[in-house]
Write an enzyme that holds these catalytic residues in place. Sequence first.
Site, mmCIF file in Angstrom:
data_model
loop_
_atom_site.group_PDB
_atom_site.id
_atom_site.type_symbol
_atom_site.label_atom_id
_atom_site.label_comp_id
_atom_site.label_asym_id
_atom_site.label_seq_id
_atom_site.Cartn_x
_atom_site.Cartn_y
_atom_site.Cartn_z
ATOM 1 N N ASP A 37 -12.227 -17.514 -30.572
ATOM 2 C CA ASP A 37 -13.028 -18.733 -30.694
ATOM 3 C C ASP A 37 -12.213 -19.781 -31.433
ATOM 4 O O ASP A 37 -11.270 -19.448 -32.158
ATOM 5 C CB ASP A 37 -14.317 -18.439 -31.465
ATOM 6 C CG ASP A 37 -15.437 -19.420 -31.151
ATOM 7 O OD1 ASP A 37 -16.446 -18.996 -30.572
ATOM 8 O OD2 ASP A 37 -15.307 -20.608 -31.484
ATOM 9 N N TYR A 157 -19.906 -30.574 -14.964
ATOM 10 C CA TYR A 157 -20.244 -29.219 -15.407
ATOM 11 C C TYR A 157 -20.468 -28.315 -14.203
ATOM 12 O O TYR A 157 -19.935 -27.205 -14.134
ATOM 13 C CB TYR A 157 -21.492 -29.281 -16.287
ATOM 14 C CG TYR A 157 -21.928 -27.943 -16.852
ATOM 15 C CD1 TYR A 157 -21.327 -27.424 -17.990
ATOM 16 C CD2 TYR A 157 -22.965 -27.224 -16.261
ATOM 17 C CE1 TYR A 157 -21.735 -26.204 -18.522
ATOM 18 C CE2 TYR A 157 -23.376 -26.008 -16.787
ATOM 19 C CZ TYR A 157 -22.760 -25.509 -17.914
ATOM 20 O OH TYR A 157 -23.177 -24.299 -18.437
ATOM 21 N N LYS A 161 -18.245 -25.021 -13.061
ATOM 22 C CA LYS A 161 -18.885 -23.712 -12.964
ATOM 23 C C LYS A 161 -18.814 -23.156 -11.545
ATOM 24 O O LYS A 161 -18.711 -21.934 -11.351
ATOM 25 C CB LYS A 161 -20.335 -23.802 -13.442
ATOM 26 C CG LYS A 161 -20.472 -24.088 -14.935
ATOM 27 C CD LYS A 161 -19.878 -22.982 -15.775
ATOM 28 C CE LYS A 161 -20.146 -23.173 -17.262
ATOM 29 N NZ LYS A 161 -19.614 -22.051 -18.079
ATOM 30 N N THR A 192 -29.296 -21.122 -26.811
ATOM 31 C CA THR A 192 -28.061 -21.018 -27.585
ATOM 32 C C THR A 192 -27.789 -22.362 -28.252
ATOM 33 O O THR A 192 -28.428 -23.362 -27.937
ATOM 34 C CB THR A 192 -26.860 -20.669 -26.683
ATOM 35 O OG1 THR A 192 -26.581 -21.809 -25.842
ATOM 36 C CG2 THR A 192 -27.135 -19.452 -25.818
#
Length: 254
Positions: A37, A157, A161, A192
């Site tokens: 990360d 996006y 994807k 999230t």
Amino acid sequence: MGRLTGKVAIITGAGSGMGAEQARLFGKEGAKVVGADMNVEALQKVVDEIKADGGDAIAIKLNISSPEEWENAIHTAVETYGKVNVLVNTAGVAGPFVAKAHEHDPDEWDKLLAINLKGSFLGSKYAIPEMIKDGGGSIVTISSIAATLGGQGGTGYGAAKAGLIGLTKNIAVDYGKDNVRANVILPGQISTPMSASLETEEAKEIKQFYLNKTPLGHFGDPSDIANAALFLASDESNFITGVELPVDGGVMAN
């Protein structure tokens, strides 16, 4: 015995959200977890949790759009644990939810593709040779229902994807003979930090739009994605490769 005992798993985006949940679950199931990360402080907390729970894990700072940093991450994983068996490409960023093509900023477009698509390509590129050395492996990539449905995350996006599906299918075909499997998960709306913007008063109507399209009537939990990733990473899915698995509360059934 855990479902991933003896396996070394690299998980990107492991500092928060879906990636952190995957890291914790994989650690409980016996994997040696290499968490990656950009937010090292958050990542270290997850690694410490895994260790406190009896697991084995290390933290690596990683910019997934950098070939050099990916090479270093793979080298560190092999140097520490001797091999790489599993790669979970989870790290990603959200773009403007309502970005139409004629409104999309080109720099934002480039950023979305560099992180959400190129990052998974690079991870796969550098992990696959190590998997082949150990007799095979499993690549699990987290895409989105925005890959196949319009209006689920913005033009850039969705395009990024969608590219992950093509990447996954080509890897599945090209490396099947090497016993390297590749599958892609298509999450719907999951609660999230990335989706936190939908919890604001300004986004109330957008959130309701997504809920209305979800037959189960609620957003998913990061554990829903972690459980799917665990299955695809484990030997339980040995004869499954090149598939798109929606984990979306039924959105794609509409």
